[in-house]
Design a protein around this motif. Structure first.
Motif, PDB file in Angstrom:
ATOM      1  N   SER A   8      -2.943  -1.677  -0.350  1.00 34.24           N
ATOM      2  CA  SER A   8      -3.435  -0.583   0.487  1.00 34.24           C
ATOM      3  C   SER A   8      -3.421  -0.982   1.960  1.00 34.24           C
ATOM      4  O   SER A   8      -2.994  -0.206   2.824  1.00 34.24           O
ATOM      5  CB  SER A   8      -4.848  -0.213   0.051  1.00 34.24           C
ATOM      6  N   LEU A   9      -3.867  -2.192   2.255  1.00 38.22           N
ATOM      7  CA  LEU A   9      -3.884  -2.651   3.640  1.00 38.22           C
ATOM      8  C   LEU A   9      -2.472  -2.815   4.193  1.00 38.22           C
ATOM      9  O   LEU A   9      -2.232  -2.510   5.365  1.00 38.22           O
ATOM     10  CB  LEU A   9      -4.656  -3.970   3.752  1.00 38.22           C
ATOM     11  N   ARG A  10      -1.546  -3.271   3.353  1.00 39.05           N
ATOM     12  CA  ARG A  10      -0.157  -3.392   3.810  1.00 39.05           C
ATOM     13  C   ARG A  10       0.423  -2.020   4.136  1.00 39.05           C
ATOM     14  O   ARG A  10       1.099  -1.847   5.147  1.00 39.05           O
ATOM     15  CB  ARG A  10       0.701  -4.082   2.749  1.00 39.05           C
ATOM     16  N   ALA A  11       0.164  -1.059   3.237  1.00 42.76           N
ATOM     17  CA  ALA A  11       0.673   0.291   3.481  1.00 42.76           C
ATOM     18  C   ALA A  11       0.065   0.860   4.765  1.00 42.76           C
ATOM     19  O   ALA A  11       0.768   1.467   5.580  1.00 42.76           O
ATOM     20  CB  ALA A  11       0.351   1.199   2.296  1.00 42.76           C
TER      21      ALA A  11
ATOM     22  N   LEU B 243      -8.489  -7.002  -5.654  1.00 39.68           N
ATOM     23  CA  LEU B 243      -8.034  -7.568  -4.381  1.00 39.68           C
ATOM     24  C   LEU B 243      -6.542  -7.299  -4.169  1.00 39.68           C
ATOM     25  O   LEU B 243      -6.109  -7.054  -3.039  1.00 39.68           O
ATOM     26  CB  LEU B 243      -8.320  -9.067  -4.336  1.00 39.68           C
ATOM     27  N   GLY B 244      -5.755  -7.327  -5.246  1.00 39.48           N
ATOM     28  CA  GLY B 244      -4.327  -7.009  -5.137  1.00 39.48           C
ATOM     29  C   GLY B 244      -4.119  -5.571  -4.682  1.00 39.48           C
ATOM     30  O   GLY B 244      -3.271  -5.299  -3.818  1.00 39.48           O
TER      31      GLY B 244
ATOM     32  N   ARG C 146      -1.329   5.207  -4.588  1.00 41.03           N
ATOM     33  CA  ARG C 146      -1.994   3.946  -4.944  1.00 41.03           C
ATOM     34  C   ARG C 146      -3.495   4.164  -5.112  1.00 41.03           C
ATOM     35  O   ARG C 146      -4.106   3.661  -6.047  1.00 41.03           O
ATOM     36  CB  ARG C 146      -1.751   2.897  -3.856  1.00 41.03           C
ATOM     37  N   GLU C 147      -4.077   4.893  -4.181  1.00 41.69           N
ATOM     38  CA  GLU C 147      -5.514   5.165  -4.275  1.00 41.69           C
ATOM     39  C   GLU C 147      -5.838   5.949  -5.539  1.00 41.69           C
ATOM     40  O   GLU C 147      -6.847   5.698  -6.197  1.00 41.69           O
ATOM     41  CB  GLU C 147      -5.986   5.907  -3.036  1.00 41.69           C
ATOM     42  N   LEU C 148      -4.976   6.892  -5.897  1.00 39.00           N
ATOM     43  CA  LEU C 148      -5.177   7.667  -7.117  1.00 39.00           C
ATOM     44  C   LEU C 148      -5.086   6.755  -8.335  1.00 39.00           C
ATOM     45  O   LEU C 148      -5.928   6.824  -9.232  1.00 39.00           O
ATOM     46  CB  LEU C 148      -4.135   8.795  -7.209  1.00 39.00           C
TER      47      LEU C 148
ATOM     48  N   GLU D  25       5.925   9.833   3.902  1.00 37.81           N
ATOM     49  CA  GLU D  25       6.209   9.145   2.642  1.00 37.81           C
ATOM     50  C   GLU D  25       5.242   7.983   2.435  1.00 37.81           C
ATOM     51  O   GLU D  25       4.735   7.779   1.326  1.00 37.81           O
ATOM     52  CB  GLU D  25       7.657   8.632   2.633  1.00 37.81           C
ATOM     53  N   LEU D  26       4.974   7.208   3.499  1.00 41.04           N
ATOM     54  CA  LEU D  26       4.016   6.106   3.395  1.00 41.04           C
ATOM     55  C   LEU D  26       2.620   6.607   3.031  1.00 41.04           C
ATOM     56  O   LEU D  26       1.934   6.041   2.185  1.00 41.04           O
ATOM     57  CB  LEU D  26       3.957   5.331   4.710  1.00 41.04           C
ATOM     58  N   GLU D  27       2.210   7.695   3.685  1.00 39.87           N
ATOM     59  CA  GLU D  27       0.899   8.271   3.366  1.00 39.87           C
ATOM     60  C   GLU D  27       0.854   8.719   1.913  1.00 39.87           C
ATOM     61  O   GLU D  27      -0.144   8.536   1.223  1.00 39.87           O
ATOM     62  CB  GLU D  27       0.602   9.450   4.300  1.00 39.87           C
ATOM     63  N   SER D  28       1.958   9.316   1.463  1.00 38.91           N
ATOM     64  CA  SER D  28       2.029   9.774   0.074  1.00 38.91           C
ATOM     65  C   SER D  28       1.902   8.585  -0.883  1.00 38.91           C
ATOM     66  O   SER D  28       1.147   8.640  -1.855  1.00 38.91           O
ATOM     67  CB  SER D  28       3.356  10.509  -0.155  1.00 38.91           C
TER      68      SER D  28
END
Length: 173
Positions: free
Chosen positions: A88-91, A82-83, A162-164, A154-157
Motif C-alpha cells: 500500500s505504501l509503495r503504491a 506488514l506486507g 489491495r485495500e479491498l 490505474e494506480l488508485e484503482s
C-alpha cells in the motif's frame, strides 16, 4: 574381716575399672548425634526410570506445542499485514511521485507555452510554422498529462483493490 579385705579391694578395683570404661564409652558416644547426622546419606538427585522421563517430556511437549503454534500464527499474520502495508505504501509512493511529476510537467509547459502575440500570427510563413509547432507541442503535453492522469487512476484503482483484498482477508480471519 580379714577374709573380706581382698574382696573389697577387688570390688574397688572393679568399680574403678567400670568407671574408666564408662568414661571411655561416654567420650566415644558423646559425639554420636553429630556422627549420626554426618553418616546419614542425603539423596540430592532422584533417578527416574526412562519411561517416566519420556512421559514427562511428552506432557511438556503437549503443553508447549499449542502455545508455539499460536505464536507462529500470530507472527505470520503480522508479517502478512506488514506486507500488505508495504504494498500500500509503495503504491501511494508511486501515486505521489506521479503527481509530483505531473506538477513539474505543468510548470514546465506553462513556462514554455507562452501565448503567441497576434502580430506574430499574421506575419510570414515561418511564423505560421512556429505557431503550428507550438500548437503541436501543447497537444503533446496535453496527451502526456492525460496519459499521466490515466496512469494515476490505474494506480488508485490498484490501491483500492489491495485495500479491498486486505479488508476481505481481515473478515476471513
Amino acid at each position: 574381716m580379714s577374709s573380706l579385705g581382698p574382696a573389697v579391694s577387688s570390688l574397688r578395683s572393679s568399680i574403678s575399672l567400670l568407671e574408666s570404661s564408662i568414661n571411655l564409652l561416654d567420650t566415644g558416644v558423646s559425639d554420636y548425634r553429630r556422627l549420626q547426622k554426618v553418616l546419614t546419606t542425603q539423596q540430592h538427585f532422584e533417578l527416574l526410570p526412562e519411561p517416566t522421563l519420556r512421559t514427562a517430556q511428552q506432557s511438556i511437549l503437549d503443553e508447549i506445542t499449542p502455545a508455539i503454534t499460536g505464536l507462529l500464527g500470530t507472527a505470520e499474520a503480522h508479517i502478512t499485514q506488514l506486507g500488505r502495508r508495504e504494498e500500500s505504501l509503495r503504491a501511494r509512493s508511486e501515486l505521489l511521485e506521479g503527481r509530483l511529476e505531473s506538477d513539474r510537467r505543468r510548470r514546465d509547459s506553462a513556462l514554455e507555452a507562452k501565448p503567441v502575440p497576434d502580430r506574430a500570427r499574421q506575419g510570414s510563413g515561418k511564423d505560421v510554422n512556429g505557431v503550428k509547432a507550438l500548437e503541436l507541442k501543447r497537444l503533446r503535453q496535453k496527451k502526456e498529462r492525460l496519459q499521466y492522469a490515466v496512469g494515476r487512476l490505474e494506480l488508485e484503482s490498484r490501491q483500492r483493490q489491495r485495500e479491498l483484498r486486505k479488508s476481505m482477508a481481515a473478515v476471513k480471519d
